[in-house]
Structure formats: C-alpha cells, structure tokens
Design a protein around this motif. Sequence first.
Motif, short mmCIF file in Angstrom:
data_model
loop_
_atom_site.label_atom_id
_atom_site.label_comp_id
_atom_site.label_asym_id
_atom_site.label_seq_id
_atom_site.Cartn_x
_atom_site.Cartn_y
_atom_site.Cartn_z
N ILE A 159 9.41 4.67 5.34
CA ILE A 159 9.84 3.51 4.56
C ILE A 159 9.49 2.29 5.41
O ILE A 159 9.98 2.14 6.52
CB ILE A 159 11.34 3.56 4.25
N VAL A 160 8.60 1.45 4.89
CA VAL A 160 8.07 0.34 5.66
C VAL A 160 9.01 -0.86 5.57
O VAL A 160 9.64 -1.11 4.54
CB VAL A 160 6.67 -0.03 5.16
N ALA A 161 9.13 -1.61 6.68
CA ALA A 161 10.00 -2.78 6.74
C ALA A 161 9.70 -3.76 5.61
O ALA A 161 8.56 -3.98 5.24
CB ALA A 161 9.83 -3.48 8.09
N GLN A 162 10.79 -4.34 5.06
CA GLN A 162 10.72 -5.32 3.98
C GLN A 162 10.10 -4.77 2.69
O GLN A 162 9.55 -5.51 1.90
CB GLN A 162 9.96 -6.56 4.42
N SER A 163 10.23 -3.49 2.50
CA SER A 163 9.76 -2.87 1.25
C SER A 163 10.71 -1.75 0.90
O SER A 163 11.24 -1.06 1.76
CB SER A 163 8.35 -2.31 1.44
N ASN A 164 10.95 -1.60 -0.38
CA ASN A 164 11.78 -0.47 -0.83
C ASN A 164 10.92 0.72 -1.21
O ASN A 164 11.43 1.73 -1.70
CB ASN A 164 12.64 -0.89 -2.03
N ASP A 165 9.62 0.61 -1.01
CA ASP A 165 8.73 1.71 -1.35
C ASP A 165 8.88 2.86 -0.36
O ASP A 165 9.12 2.65 0.84
CB ASP A 165 7.27 1.24 -1.37
N VAL A 166 8.74 4.06 -0.88
CA VAL A 166 8.85 5.28 -0.08
C VAL A 166 7.46 5.91 -0.02
O VAL A 166 6.82 6.13 -1.05
CB VAL A 166 9.86 6.26 -0.69
N TYR A 167 6.97 6.17 1.18
CA TYR A 167 5.66 6.77 1.37
C TYR A 167 5.85 8.24 1.77
O TYR A 167 6.51 8.54 2.76
CB TYR A 167 4.90 6.04 2.46
N VAL A 168 5.27 9.12 0.97
CA VAL A 168 5.39 10.56 1.19
C VAL A 168 4.00 11.11 1.51
O VAL A 168 3.01 10.71 0.88
CB VAL A 168 5.98 11.26 -0.06
N PHE A 169 3.93 12.01 2.48
CA PHE A 169 2.63 12.48 2.96
C PHE A 169 2.40 13.95 2.63
O PHE A 169 3.27 14.79 2.85
CB PHE A 169 2.54 12.25 4.47
N ASP A 170 1.22 14.21 2.10
CA ASP A 170 0.81 15.55 1.71
C ASP A 170 -0.24 16.05 2.70
O ASP A 170 -1.34 15.52 2.79
CB ASP A 170 0.22 15.49 0.28
N ALA A 171 0.13 17.08 3.45
CA ALA A 171 -0.78 17.62 4.46
C ALA A 171 -1.76 18.64 3.88
O ALA A 171 -2.62 19.15 4.60
CB ALA A 171 0.01 18.27 5.59
N LYS A 172 -1.61 18.95 2.61
CA LYS A 172 -2.47 19.92 1.92
C LYS A 172 -2.52 21.24 2.69
O LYS A 172 -1.49 21.85 2.92
CB LYS A 172 -3.85 19.32 1.65
N ASP A 173 -3.70 21.66 3.16
CA ASP A 173 -3.80 22.96 3.85
C ASP A 173 -3.92 22.79 5.37
O ASP A 173 -4.27 23.72 6.08
CB ASP A 173 -5.00 23.76 3.32
N TYR A 174 -3.63 21.60 5.88
CA TYR A 174 -3.69 21.28 7.31
C TYR A 174 -5.12 21.25 7.86
O TYR A 174 -5.31 21.06 9.07
CB TYR A 174 -2.86 22.27 8.16
N ASN A 175 -6.11 21.42 7.01
CA ASN A 175 -7.51 21.39 7.47
C ASN A 175 -8.32 20.30 6.79
O ASN A 175 -9.19 19.70 7.40
CB ASN A 175 -8.19 22.75 7.21
N GLN A 176 -8.05 20.07 5.52
CA GLN A 176 -8.76 19.01 4.81
C GLN A 176 -7.99 17.69 4.91
O GLN A 176 -6.87 17.65 5.42
CB GLN A 176 -8.92 19.40 3.33
N GLN A 177 -8.60 16.62 4.45
CA GLN A 177 -7.93 15.33 4.45
C GLN A 177 -6.65 15.40 3.63
O GLN A 177 -6.62 15.99 2.54
CB GLN A 177 -8.83 14.25 3.86
N ILE B 283 -6.42 14.07 8.56
CA ILE B 283 -5.86 15.42 8.55
C ILE B 283 -4.41 15.40 9.03
O ILE B 283 -4.08 14.76 10.02
CB ILE B 283 -6.71 16.36 9.44
N ILE B 284 -3.54 16.08 8.31
CA ILE B 284 -2.10 16.23 8.59
C ILE B 284 -1.40 14.87 8.75
O ILE B 284 -0.82 14.57 9.80
CB ILE B 284 -1.82 17.12 9.82
N PRO B 285 -1.42 14.00 7.75
CA PRO B 285 -0.69 12.73 7.83
C PRO B 285 0.82 12.98 7.77
O PRO B 285 1.28 13.90 7.08
CB PRO B 285 -1.18 11.96 6.61
N ASN B 286 1.60 12.16 8.50
CA ASN B 286 3.06 12.37 8.46
C ASN B 286 3.88 11.12 8.56
O ASN B 286 5.09 11.15 8.39
CB ASN B 286 3.50 13.36 9.55
N SER B 287 3.28 9.94 8.84
CA SER B 287 4.10 8.73 8.96
C SER B 287 3.24 7.49 8.81
O SER B 287 2.01 7.53 8.94
CB SER B 287 4.83 8.70 10.30
N LEU B 288 3.92 6.39 8.56
CA LEU B 288 3.27 5.08 8.39
C LEU B 288 4.13 4.04 9.07
O LEU B 288 5.35 4.03 8.92
CB LEU B 288 3.15 4.77 6.89
N LYS B 289 3.53 3.17 9.86
CA LYS B 289 4.27 2.13 10.59
C LYS B 289 3.83 0.75 10.11
O LYS B 289 2.69 0.55 9.73
CB LYS B 289 4.04 2.25 12.10
#
Length: 196
Positions: free
Chosen positions: A152-170, A190-196
């Motif tokens: 959840i990024v500062a000053q935003s109510n948006d929620v960012y969810v990350f899909d790692a798919k099969d851990y090998n592809q984008q 590959i394997i995204p998990n957070s946003l700053k």
Amino acid sequence: TSQIQTKGWTEIMINHKNKLWVMDRGDYLSNSSANRIYKINPFTFIVEDSITTFINSNSMVIDKNEKLWVLSSGKSGVEVPKLAQYDIVSKSLIQSFDFASSSSPSRLTISNNKSDLYYINSSVFKMSYLETTLPTIPFHQKTTENLYGISIVAQSNDVYVFDAKDYNQQGSMIRLDSLAVKKEVLNCGIIPNSLK
C-alpha cells in the motif's frame, strides 16, 4: 559498521518511535518452537527487550493503537497458523486468531492510516484492527494468480497485489482501489512481491 547478534534468521524490521522491532525466525526451516520479536536500540545496538511469538512468525505490523500484530505460519502437527496481537509495552498477548491447519497465511500488511490489516491466504483478506474474528470473505478473490505480496503506497488507498505466476516467467502487479475494484494490471519482473 557493527552488527547486532540475534538467535537466527531475521527477516522483518519496523522502525517505530526510534526503536527497531526485528523478527527473529530462528531456524525457520526446522523450527518447532516459539520465535521472538526483538526491541533494539538503533543508536546503542543493544537488544532492550523481546516478545515471544507463536511458531514460524512470518510478518508483522503496528496498528494505530500501537499494538503489534504478528502472522505466524505454525508447524504441521504442532501448531496451526495464527494471527496474534500484542501489547508492545507489557509484551503481553492481547488476542490470537487460529487459521485452519491447511492454511498458509503470509505477507501481513497495514493501511496508511494503520487501521486495516491485509494478508494473503491464497486470496487477499482485509480486516479492521478492531475486529474480533478473522474475515471469511476475501477482499480480492484469486482466480489463476499465485499471489505473493501486498503493498500500500503512501498517500494512496490503492492496494497493489503481486502475482508470481510460476516463479520463472515475468510476474504481474494488480492495482486495486479501496473497494477491491481492479484498476490496472502491469507486467513485472520475476517473482514480484512489493512496491515502495
């Protein structure tokens, strides 16, 4: 310049009121006993205190009432996964919530106003810091995604969810508004998990 000795695998750290709260997972690959959250003075490098948690803690946040929430994975046949709330002054357990033994909750995150907790348990769930039961209806119901992180990024109510798919592809990043309406989907590495 220095190091602070802990028992085992340290993975999560929160800077709160000039103290570091550090999660020590012990040897989390074979762990079958309680873990600890250390309170560390970042100026003197001294471990001032600690809170004992349930088995295999994996993420933590501090809410607007300055209570510490810790999500634990548990251990098959020993302890079910749990979400626990602690008083950081008295170090006492306030309440805990049990998940089904087959659950794998992770990635506990909190909103910018420190009042809503989010976590992944296959799908994404949201609960108020005042709740007394775990939510049963997902905030974001997964379909084919392999959900691996929430931000959840500062000053935003948006929620960012990350899909790692099969851990090998984008992977991809799914942007949701505060009502869980999907706003956009962006490709990631590959394997995204957070946003700053």
